[in-house]
Each structure stands twice: as structure tokens, then as C-alpha cells.
Write an enzyme that holds these catalytic residues in place. Sequence first.
Site, PDB file in Angstrom:
ATOM      1  CB  SER A 142      -5.211 -36.409  13.125  1.00 22.20           C
ATOM      2  OG  SER A 142      -6.649 -35.578  12.099  1.00 22.20           O
ATOM      3  CE1 TYR A 156      -7.564 -32.503  16.968  1.00 14.46           C
ATOM      4  CE2 TYR A 156      -7.269 -32.950  14.204  1.00 14.46           C
ATOM      5  CZ  TYR A 156      -7.334 -33.547  14.563  1.00 14.46           C
ATOM      6  OH  TYR A 156      -7.227 -35.246  15.124  1.00 14.46           O
TER       7      TYR A 156
HETATM    8  P1  NAP Z   1     -12.396 -38.437  22.323  1.00 19.51           P
HETATM    9  O1  NAP Z   1     -13.404 -40.798  22.128  1.00 19.51           O
HETATM   10  O2  NAP Z   1     -13.076 -37.196  22.370  1.00 19.51           O
HETATM   11  O3  NAP Z   1     -11.669 -39.184  23.927  1.00 19.51           O
HETATM   12  C1  NAP Z   1     -10.761 -38.595  24.218  1.00 19.51           C
HETATM   13  C2  NAP Z   1      -9.676 -38.578  25.529  1.00 19.51           C
HETATM   14  O4  NAP Z   1      -8.747 -37.521  24.979  1.00 19.51           O
HETATM   15  C3  NAP Z   1     -10.603 -39.184  26.423  1.00 19.51           C
HETATM   16  O5  NAP Z   1     -10.243 -40.173  26.823  1.00 19.51           O
HETATM   17  C4  NAP Z   1     -10.454 -37.702  26.818  1.00 19.51           C
HETATM   18  O6  NAP Z   1     -10.588 -38.132  28.434  1.00 19.51           O
HETATM   19  C5  NAP Z   1      -9.210 -37.110  26.925  1.00 19.51           C
HETATM   20  N1  NAP Z   1      -9.015 -35.775  27.208  1.00 19.51           N
HETATM   21  C6  NAP Z   1      -9.171 -34.634  26.536  1.00 19.51           C
HETATM   22  N2  NAP Z   1      -9.023 -33.720  26.876  1.00 19.51           N
HETATM   23  C7  NAP Z   1      -8.068 -34.104  27.578  1.00 19.51           C
HETATM   24  C8  NAP Z   1      -6.623 -33.093  28.558  1.00 19.51           C
HETATM   25  N3  NAP Z   1      -6.367 -31.699  28.554  1.00 19.51           N
HETATM   26  N4  NAP Z   1      -5.811 -34.100  28.930  1.00 19.51           N
HETATM   27  C9  NAP Z   1      -6.108 -35.316  28.792  1.00 19.51           C
HETATM   28  N5  NAP Z   1      -6.413 -35.809  28.650  1.00 19.51           N
HETATM   29  C10 NAP Z   1      -7.578 -35.387  28.106  1.00 19.51           C
HETATM   30  O7  NAP Z   1     -10.911 -39.054  21.375  1.00 19.51           O
HETATM   31  P2  NAP Z   1     -10.076 -40.014  20.001  1.00 19.51           P
HETATM   32  O8  NAP Z   1     -11.332 -39.699  18.717  1.00 19.51           O
HETATM   33  O9  NAP Z   1     -10.815 -40.764  21.030  1.00 19.51           O
HETATM   34  O10 NAP Z   1      -8.886 -39.134  19.454  1.00 19.51           O
HETATM   35  C11 NAP Z   1      -7.777 -39.866  20.330  1.00 19.51           C
HETATM   36  C12 NAP Z   1      -7.176 -38.991  19.449  1.00 19.51           C
HETATM   37  O11 NAP Z   1      -6.640 -39.269  18.077  1.00 19.51           O
HETATM   38  C13 NAP Z   1      -6.707 -37.451  19.808  1.00 19.51           C
HETATM   39  O12 NAP Z   1      -5.804 -36.918  19.733  1.00 19.51           O
HETATM   40  C14 NAP Z   1      -7.546 -37.252  17.832  1.00 19.51           C
HETATM   41  O13 NAP Z   1      -7.086 -35.447  17.501  1.00 19.51           O
HETATM   42  C15 NAP Z   1      -7.026 -38.525  17.150  1.00 19.51           C
HETATM   43  N6  NAP Z   1      -7.287 -38.484  16.164  1.00 19.51           N
HETATM   44  C16 NAP Z   1      -9.326 -38.588  16.055  1.00 19.51           C
HETATM   45  C17 NAP Z   1      -9.394 -38.989  15.186  1.00 19.51           C
HETATM   46  C18 NAP Z   1     -11.395 -39.249  15.099  1.00 19.51           C
HETATM   47  O14 NAP Z   1     -11.653 -39.988  14.058  1.00 19.51           O
HETATM   48  N7  NAP Z   1     -12.118 -40.125  15.901  1.00 19.51           N
HETATM   49  C19 NAP Z   1      -8.710 -39.077  14.014  1.00 19.51           C
HETATM   50  C20 NAP Z   1      -7.608 -38.509  13.581  1.00 19.51           C
HETATM   51  C21 NAP Z   1      -6.803 -38.718  14.598  1.00 19.51           C
HETATM   52  P3  NAP Z   1     -11.416 -37.879  29.670  1.00 19.51           P
HETATM   53  O15 NAP Z   1     -12.738 -38.917  28.905  1.00 19.51           O
HETATM   54  O16 NAP Z   1     -12.272 -37.302  31.312  1.00 19.51           O
HETATM   55  O17 NAP Z   1     -12.479 -36.241  28.370  1.00 19.51           O
END
Ligand code: NAP
Length: 247
Positions: A142, A156
Site C-alpha cells: 500500500s 496497517y
Molecule cells: P476488500 O475489498 O475489503 O476485500 C478484502 C478481501 O480479503 C476479501 O476477499 C476478504 O474475504 C479477504 N480477507 C480478509 N481477511 C482475510 C483473511 N484473514 N484471510 C483470507 N482472506 C481475507 O479489500 P481490497 O480493498 O480489495 O484490499 C485488497 C488488498 O489491497 C489489501 O491487502 C489491502 O491492504 C490492499 N490495499 C487496498 C487499498 C484500497 O484503497 N482499497 C489501498 C492500498 C492497498 P471475505 O470476502 O471472505 O471477507
Amino acid sequence: MRKTILVTGASRGIGRATAVAAGALGWSVGVNYAGNRAAAEAAVDAVAAAGGQAVALAGDVAIEDDVIAMFDGMRALGPLDGVVVNAGIVAPALPLAEMSVERMRRIFDVNLFGAYLCAREAARRLSVSRGGRGGAIVFVSSIAATLGAPNEYVDYAGAKGAIDTLTRGLAKELGPEGVRVNAVRPGVIDTEIHASGGRPDRAAQIGATAPLGRAGTAEEVAEAILWLLGDAASYVSGAILDVGGGR
Ligand code: NAP
């Protein structure tokens, strides 16, 4: 070449978009999820509709037995070529002084320890000297790792900073094993993660302050992940690619 990949946290958000984009290339995808089975099954269907094949693999990345079982479940799809270490969580915005130990432990367990566990298993299964056929690992870090996320989630941000360090070290460790290791560092991306941290409007609000004037989409991050996984990036290892709209 068609590939077989595992994407952690692929039921929603960036992981799902990555799985579907891989499906459009005809790839086979393990769709890991934590608890949202309906969303994982919908993602599996979306991968198939895009032209690939997929299986849903339940498992908490912070639990060793779950991680091993998830990788074992990939055998249904064939030999492993790549792993996207994507699963991650945030928590409500707070200054460090207000954070409970339970919150900090869970943030580090999932975002950091979970990533290390998945990367270790990927190293065991992809390394040529261990019977694997080489491949690629892509971490989803991130931009918070560079900004620090003050008064929101320095826990985080610190976990993501460690992922960047792991990317550098593991690229050196696994290069001789035929495994490339890279990371993407997304900025503010429009997914449900912001609502899970108590701020559903965060992507729109903070996205508007990015030099490109908007939040990114999960599909835009997936493009970068797919490139790093694919043969077009055959000499790229140890790289950390910002996908942050200029932030
Ligand atoms: P999201 O929409 O909240 O989706 C999270 C995903 O991770 C879901 O599929 C969830 O499964 C799964 N998950 C959560 N906890 C888990 C665990 N303990 N074991 C296995 N799976 C788990 O998140 P996102 O925004 O796509 O984020 C994905 C990645 O991108 C993360 O690492 C996040 O830190 C990074 N990121 C995101 C952003 C942003 O702005 N969105 C920015 C920078 C980095 P369930 O559906 O079963 O809950």
C-alpha cells in the site's frame, strides 16, 4: 502461456478483479476467501464467465493450517505458477495512543504474518529445487507504507512497510529458484475495505486529493498485478510498483 495462480482475498475488491482479469487470459485461479462464501462463489463464476476456471478456497491467511490447506487445494487446478498475496484488512481510524492490543495484533496477524505465511508456502511450492516449476509472487502492499497513515492506521501502514522489505529480500532469496518476487503499492482504491474501516466515503473523499483527481479502481490495480505475474515482466524482480494516481 496460460498460468495457474492463487489469489488470497479474491472474493472481493482487488483480489476479485485480479482473478477475473486472469480468467480473461484463460488462466486457472484459486479464489481464497475468509468467510464470505457467497462472494467467493460469485467470483468463481465471474472467472469462468471471463474464460478461465476457478475454485473457491476458504481459509484465514493468519492461520498456518488454513494456508497449507489452501495451497493443497490448488492441486485441483494443476501445477502452481504464481501467487498474489493480497488479503488484507483495515480497522477504524485511530491515533496509535487509542489502539487496543487486540486490534493491533489482528492487523499484524492478517496483513503481515498472513503475508509471510502465504509467501513461505509459495516459496516451498514454486522453488525449482523443491520440485516446483518456478513462477512469480506479487504482494499487494500500500502507498500507506510510504505515507505512514497518521491518525488513521499506523499499524496497517507499518505492516505494509514490512511487506515492501519482504519483497526485496525474497526476490534475492528466490531468484536462483526461478521465482520472481514483486509488489504493487495501491493508493486509494474504490473497494469495500473503506466501509470495513468505518468510512464508506473515504475512497471518494481522499481519491479526489490524488494528483489524478480520483480514486483508482480494483481493475486498474489488477492490470499491474497481471503484468508483474506474466511473461512480459520476465526480467522484473524485487520491484515495487506504485499504482496510486500520483500520490
Ligand atoms: P476488500 O475489498 O475489503 O476485500 C478484502 C478481501 O480479503 C476479501 O476477499 C476478504 O474475504 C479477504 N480477507 C480478509 N481477511 C482475510 C483473511 N484473514 N484471510 C483470507 N482472506 C481475507 O479489500 P481490497 O480493498 O480489495 O484490499 C485488497 C488488498 O489491497 C489489501 O491487502 C489491502 O491492504 C490492499 N490495499 C487496498 C487499498 C484500497 O484503497 N482499497 C489501498 C492500498 C492497498 P471475505 O470476502 O471472505 O471477507
